[in-house]
Design a protein around this motif. Structure first.
Motif, PDB file in Angstrom:
ATOM      1  N   VAL A  47       3.985   3.369   8.444  1.00  0.00           N
ATOM      2  CA  VAL A  47       3.303   2.078   8.310  1.00  0.00           C
ATOM      3  C   VAL A  47       3.295   1.705   6.840  1.00  0.00           C
ATOM      4  N   LEU A  48       2.824   2.564   6.096  1.00  0.00           N
ATOM      5  CA  LEU A  48       2.566   2.382   4.588  1.00  0.00           C
ATOM      6  C   LEU A  48       3.847   2.216   4.073  1.00  0.00           C
ATOM      7  N   TYR A  80       4.085 -17.162  -4.270  1.00  0.00           N
ATOM      8  CA  TYR A  80       3.105 -16.303  -3.810  1.00  0.00           C
ATOM      9  C   TYR A  80       2.832 -15.082  -4.387  1.00  0.00           C
ATOM     10  N   VAL A  81       3.363 -14.699  -5.675  1.00  0.00           N
ATOM     11  CA  VAL A  81       3.262 -13.599  -6.478  1.00  0.00           C
ATOM     12  C   VAL A  81       1.876 -13.240  -6.586  1.00  0.00           C
ATOM     13  N   GLY A  82       1.199 -12.020  -6.184  1.00  0.00           N
ATOM     14  CA  GLY A  82      -0.171 -11.503  -6.296  1.00  0.00           C
ATOM     15  C   GLY A  82      -0.463 -11.399  -5.028  1.00  0.00           C
ATOM     16  N   GLN A  83      -0.511 -12.261  -4.117  1.00  0.00           N
ATOM     17  CA  GLN A  83      -0.706 -12.261  -2.764  1.00  0.00           C
ATOM     18  C   GLN A  83      -0.119 -11.580  -1.746  1.00  0.00           C
ATOM     19  N   GLU A  84       0.919 -10.677  -1.999  1.00  0.00           N
ATOM     20  CA  GLU A  84       1.809 -10.184  -1.158  1.00  0.00           C
ATOM     21  C   GLU A  84       1.089  -9.242  -0.466  1.00  0.00           C
ATOM     22  N   ALA A  85       0.108  -8.477  -0.413  1.00  0.00           N
ATOM     23  CA  ALA A  85      -0.743  -7.724   0.594  1.00  0.00           C
ATOM     24  C   ALA A  85      -0.965  -8.470   2.010  1.00  0.00           C
ATOM     25  N   VAL A  86      -1.284  -9.725   1.724  1.00  0.00           N
ATOM     26  CA  VAL A  86      -1.933 -10.629   2.874  1.00  0.00           C
ATOM     27  C   VAL A  86      -0.782 -10.681   3.876  1.00  0.00           C
ATOM     28  N   ALA A  87       0.353 -11.382   3.372  1.00  0.00           N
ATOM     29  CA  ALA A  87       1.262 -11.648   4.312  1.00  0.00           C
ATOM     30  C   ALA A  87       1.845 -10.195   5.004  1.00  0.00           C
ATOM     31  N   ALA A  88       1.858  -9.176   4.132  1.00  0.00           N
ATOM     32  CA  ALA A  88       2.624  -7.952   4.483  1.00  0.00           C
ATOM     33  C   ALA A  88       1.693  -7.334   5.602  1.00  0.00           C
ATOM     34  N   GLU A 126     -14.650 -11.837   8.715  1.00  0.00           N
ATOM     35  CA  GLU A 126     -14.582 -10.517   8.247  1.00  0.00           C
ATOM     36  C   GLU A 126     -14.115 -10.732   6.724  1.00  0.00           C
ATOM     37  N   VAL A 127     -14.667 -10.085   5.712  1.00  0.00           N
ATOM     38  CA  VAL A 127     -14.223 -10.228   4.523  1.00  0.00           C
ATOM     39  C   VAL A 127     -13.345  -8.974   4.151  1.00  0.00           C
ATOM     40  N   VAL A 128     -12.180  -9.237   3.695  1.00  0.00           N
ATOM     41  CA  VAL A 128     -11.439  -8.149   3.271  1.00  0.00           C
ATOM     42  C   VAL A 128     -10.760  -8.172   1.870  1.00  0.00           C
ATOM     43  N   ASP A 129     -10.582  -6.800   1.190  1.00  0.00           N
ATOM     44  CA  ASP A 129      -9.613  -6.932  -0.002  1.00  0.00           C
ATOM     45  C   ASP A 129      -8.274  -7.370   0.179  1.00  0.00           C
ATOM     46  N   GLY A 130      -8.174  -8.419  -0.487  1.00  0.00           N
ATOM     47  CA  GLY A 130      -6.842  -8.866  -0.040  1.00  0.00           C
ATOM     48  C   GLY A 130      -5.571  -8.333  -1.340  1.00  0.00           C
ATOM     49  N   MET A 131      -6.258  -7.493  -2.140  1.00  0.00           N
ATOM     50  CA  MET A 131      -5.129  -6.679  -2.776  1.00  0.00           C
ATOM     51  C   MET A 131      -5.036  -5.260  -2.437  1.00  0.00           C
ATOM     52  N   ASP A 132      -5.499  -4.981  -1.153  1.00  0.00           N
ATOM     53  CA  ASP A 132      -5.484  -3.777  -0.730  1.00  0.00           C
ATOM     54  C   ASP A 132      -4.602  -3.895   0.959  1.00  0.00           C
ATOM     55  N   VAL A 133      -3.411  -3.742   0.798  1.00  0.00           N
ATOM     56  CA  VAL A 133      -2.694  -3.843   1.736  1.00  0.00           C
ATOM     57  C   VAL A 133      -2.862  -3.114   3.346  1.00  0.00           C
ATOM     58  N   VAL A 134      -3.467  -1.754   2.957  1.00  0.00           N
ATOM     59  CA  VAL A 134      -3.977  -0.889   4.082  1.00  0.00           C
ATOM     60  C   VAL A 134      -5.434  -1.635   4.667  1.00  0.00           C
TER      61      VAL A 134
END
Ligand SMILES: Cc1ncc(C[n+]2csc(CCOP(=O)(O)OP(=O)(O)O)c2C)c(N)n1
Ligand SMILES: [Mg+2]
Length: 332
Positions: free
Chosen positions: A13-14, A47-55, A209-217
């Motif tokens: 997954v990672l 979208y550079v910087g926001q990749e963890a959200v889409a992924a 729910e709030v989530v850290d959008g820089m943390d893909v997991v």
């Protein structure tokens, strides 16, 4: 805010999350480079910087699930599995592009992979996703729809109407707000009084729910909960991912308006989602630096090949292509 420090996901997954982010990052940095060189017509909201959200979100969806996107939509399309050749060709305005060169960045769509479209109208994708979820529920096909939208879009009427309808009909939809702190050049504190867009969920009787959008997991796990809930008939969830765009609102450098401090930009870059994922993978012993570099190299070649395809493609021919796919005719 959900933090998943120490929380585990399987190595496959990672790796999948990492590769999706790398593909978006390279697609976007190359698109930005081409734009800066004056090679691409039209607007590009990168979208550079926001990749963890889409992924993170896309990794939880089936191919048949559907998404709606925004003016900042390349990352969503890439993560959903769009054809990179056709994407670049569209950015170049070539006939081989997704819209045969008629649409450009903000019209990329691919119904065959459930990508219902980027959208230049802020907030317009949200009711479309709710409609797709309604159709899935009506057909009882088990499908889930996801609407991506920004913090600014959460002030638009379509968000509120769509959220209410989704909740009252318990539709299988997930509302993903990518809160990058700005609507164009207006900071969040100047366009809404809430600190968390997720609080708006309570007004419609759905979880937020709030989530850290820089943390893909963290994004992956939050999306998984929301998608599972939607698929099992539990109705919609509003997931707010706190994230940041590294480039300007439009293009790479954009306007010379000083609306963000260098300290702020640096602080977010220090939490880069790809760097963080790689550090986690190396620390866990999932991947070596050489293995991660090989992923970058493979994707870099894929991107270069897609750009070469787009560059070698023909421009539309005004004689044959100008009115192609134009449905509002004046012909009697
Ligand atoms: C209905 C509508 N109003 C205004 C605009 C102009 N506009 C384009 S992007 C944008 C800001 C959107 O901010 P946000 O939703 O936070 O998305 P972000 O650009 O930060 O990804 C605005 C106001 C538009 N395209 N559509
Ligand atoms: Mg924003």
């Amino acid at each position: 805010m959900t933090t998943v420090i120490g929380e585990q996901v399987e190595v496959e997954v990672l790796r999948d999350l990492h590769e999706r982010m790398v593909r978006i990052r390279l697609f976007e940095t190359e698109a930005g480079r081409l734009m800066e060189a004056g090679r691409l017509p039209g607007f590009l909201h990168l979208y550079v910087g926001q990749e963890a959200v889409a992924a993170g979100v896309m990794s939880t969806l089936a191919d048949t699930d559907q998404i709606t996107s925004t003016h900042r939509g390349h990352g969503h399309a890439v993560a959903k599995g769009a054809n990179l050749r056709e994407m670049y060709a569209e950015l170049f305005g070539k006939v081989t592009g997704y819209c045969h060169g008629h649409g450009g960045s903000m019209h990329i769509n691919d119904l065959s992979i459930g990508m219902l479209g980027a959208n230049g109208i802020v907030g317009a994708g949200i009711p479309i996703a709710v409609g797709a979820a309604f159709a899935s529920a009506y057909r009882d096909d088990g499908g889930v729809a996801v609407a991506f939208f920004g913090d600014g879009a959460s002030n638009i009427g379509t968000f509120h109407e769509a959220a209410n309808l989704a909740a009252v009909l318990r539709l299988p939809v997930v509302l993903v707000c990518e809160n990058n702190g700005y609507a164009e050049f207006t900071a969040q504190a100047n366009h809404m009084l809430l600190a968390d867009v997720a609080d708006r969920a309570a007004a419609y009787g759905m979880p937020g729910e709030v989530v850290d959008g820089m943390d893909v997991v963290a994004v992956h796990l939050a999306a998984k909960r929301a998608v599972t809930r939607a698929r099992e008939g539990g109705g919609p969830t509003l997931v707010e991912a706190k994230t940041y765009r590294y480039y300007d609102h439009q293009g790479v450098k954009g306007l010379r308006i000083q609306y963000r401090t260098q300290e702020e930009i640096d602080a977010w870059k220090a939490r880069d989602p790809i760097d963080a994922a790689e550090a986690r993978m190396i620390e866990r012993g999932d991947s070596s630096r050489a293995e991660l570099d090989a992923v970058w190299q493979r994707v870099r070649e894929e991107i270069a090949e897609a750009i070469a395809f787009a560059e070698a493609s023909s421009d539309p021919d005004p004689n044959t292509d100008l009115l192609r796919d134009v449905y509002t005719g004046t012909n009697a």
